[in-house]
Design an enzyme around this catalytic site. Structure first.
Site, PDB file in Angstrom:
ATOM      1  N   TYR A   1      -0.880  -0.002  10.973  1.00 32.77           N
ATOM      2  CA  TYR A   1      -1.145  -0.382   9.583  1.00 32.77           C
ATOM      3  C   TYR A   1       0.040   0.009   8.695  1.00 32.77           C
ATOM      4  O   TYR A   1       0.477  -0.770   7.847  1.00 32.77           O
ATOM      5  CB  TYR A   1      -2.423   0.294   9.089  1.00 32.77           C
ATOM      6  CG  TYR A   1      -2.794  -0.074   7.661  1.00 32.77           C
ATOM      7  CD1 TYR A   1      -3.157  -1.384   7.344  1.00 32.77           C
ATOM      8  CD2 TYR A   1      -2.785   0.871   6.648  1.00 32.77           C
ATOM      9  CE1 TYR A   1      -3.497  -1.734   6.045  1.00 32.77           C
ATOM     10  CE2 TYR A   1      -3.126   0.535   5.352  1.00 32.77           C
ATOM     11  CZ  TYR A   1      -3.484  -0.765   5.055  1.00 32.77           C
ATOM     12  OH  TYR A   1      -3.810  -1.109   3.757  1.00 32.77           O
TER      13      TYR A   1
ATOM     14  N   SER B   1       0.838  -1.197   0.000  1.00 34.20           N
ATOM     15  CA  SER B   1       0.000   0.000   0.000  1.00 34.20           C
ATOM     16  C   SER B   1       0.868   1.240   0.000  1.00 34.20           C
ATOM     17  O   SER B   1       2.006   1.221   0.490  1.00 34.20           O
ATOM     18  CB  SER B   1      -0.903   0.009   1.239  1.00 34.20           C
ATOM     19  OG  SER B   1      -1.557   1.258   1.373  1.00 34.20           O
TER      20      SER B   1
END
Length: 257
Positions: free
Chosen positions: A134, A108
């Site tokens: 994250y 990501s």
């Protein structure tokens, strides 16, 4: 198709069979939050399949409240990195024997600004922040890709990481919980900018099947093209350190099958 929820997996597999005419689509249970599940999946796959040409590591959780996996790992790092780490290295021999083969790690853009907190990976000592956690897990995807590429050089196995884009799936459900007002305000305009699941899969497909991509093993892609990762995603020292620590955490050593 390796799925945590095999009932939903069978629904997706049925759609694939219908759309492609390929009846040879198999669903197997795999829970990446469980190292036992990972090992059981690998054992069954190796017992029933002769080849593994492409491995796409696509599972993930995003910005969830703090929780631990059954192995005691913080959930985001446990699922997004450590589960995939063990799965991949246990399948490396099969990938090598099937060469040329590929590993595609769905990372990501959230790796930007991320940091591997080597002193407290699971936030046992420092306050837990779901976004910080994250980012750590997505940075781990890039560093794993980089180190795995170094270790598989000349083996015929290529490794790629990618940012799929922001996609309309259930992955972001915890964002709504953490920022409900912001989520409501942004929801309508954001939907116009988000990718459909089909659009979001394109870079994964590109990395999986595009000819001649082997020279870019270890690299990062976005929108079906090479993309320069953030500097923290190119830290080879951190990548090697993360590999060694990850291997210790999942109980892997050379010759482990």
């Amino acid at each position: 198709m390796a799925c945590r929820d095999t009932l939903r997996g069978e629904v997706a597999a049925s759609e694939v069979r219908q759309d492609t005419g390929n009846g040879n689509v198999v669903v197997r249970q795999l829970d990446l939050s469980s190292l036992t599940s990972v090992r059981q999946f690998v054992n069954k796959l190796c017992a029933t399949e002769d080849r593994l040409d492409i491995l796409i590591n696509n599972a993930g959780v995003m910005m969830c409240p703090k929780s631990l996996t059954e192995d005691g790992f913080e959930t985001q790092l446990g699922v997004n990195h450590l589960g995939h780490f063990l799965l991949t290295i246990l399948l490396l021999d099969m990938l090598k024997s099937s060469a040329p083969s590929r590993i595609v790690n769905v990372a990501s853009i959230a790796h930007v600004g991320g940091k591997i907190n080597f002193e407290d990976l699971f936030y046992n000592k420092t306050p837990y922040d779901s976004l910080v956690s994250y980012r750590q897990s997505k940075l781990a995807n890039l560093l794993f890709t980089r180190e795995l590429s170094r270790r598989t050089r000349a083996s015929g196995v290529s490794v790629f990481a990618l940012h799929p884009g922001v996609i309309r799936t259930e992955l972001g459900r915890h964002v709504q919980t953490r920022f409900p007002l912001l989520s409501t305000v942004l929801q309508a305009p954001a939907l116009l900018l988000m990718k459909t699941p089909k659009q979001g899969a394109q870079t994964s497909i590109y990395c999986a099947v595009t000819e001649g991509l082997e020279v870019h093993s270890g690299c990062y892609f976005s929108d079906c093209r090479l993309k320069e990762p953030a500097p923290e995603g190119k830290d080879d020292v951190a990548a090697m350190k993360l590999w060694d620590l990850s291997a210790k955490l999942v109980g892997y050593n050379e010759g482990d099958h």
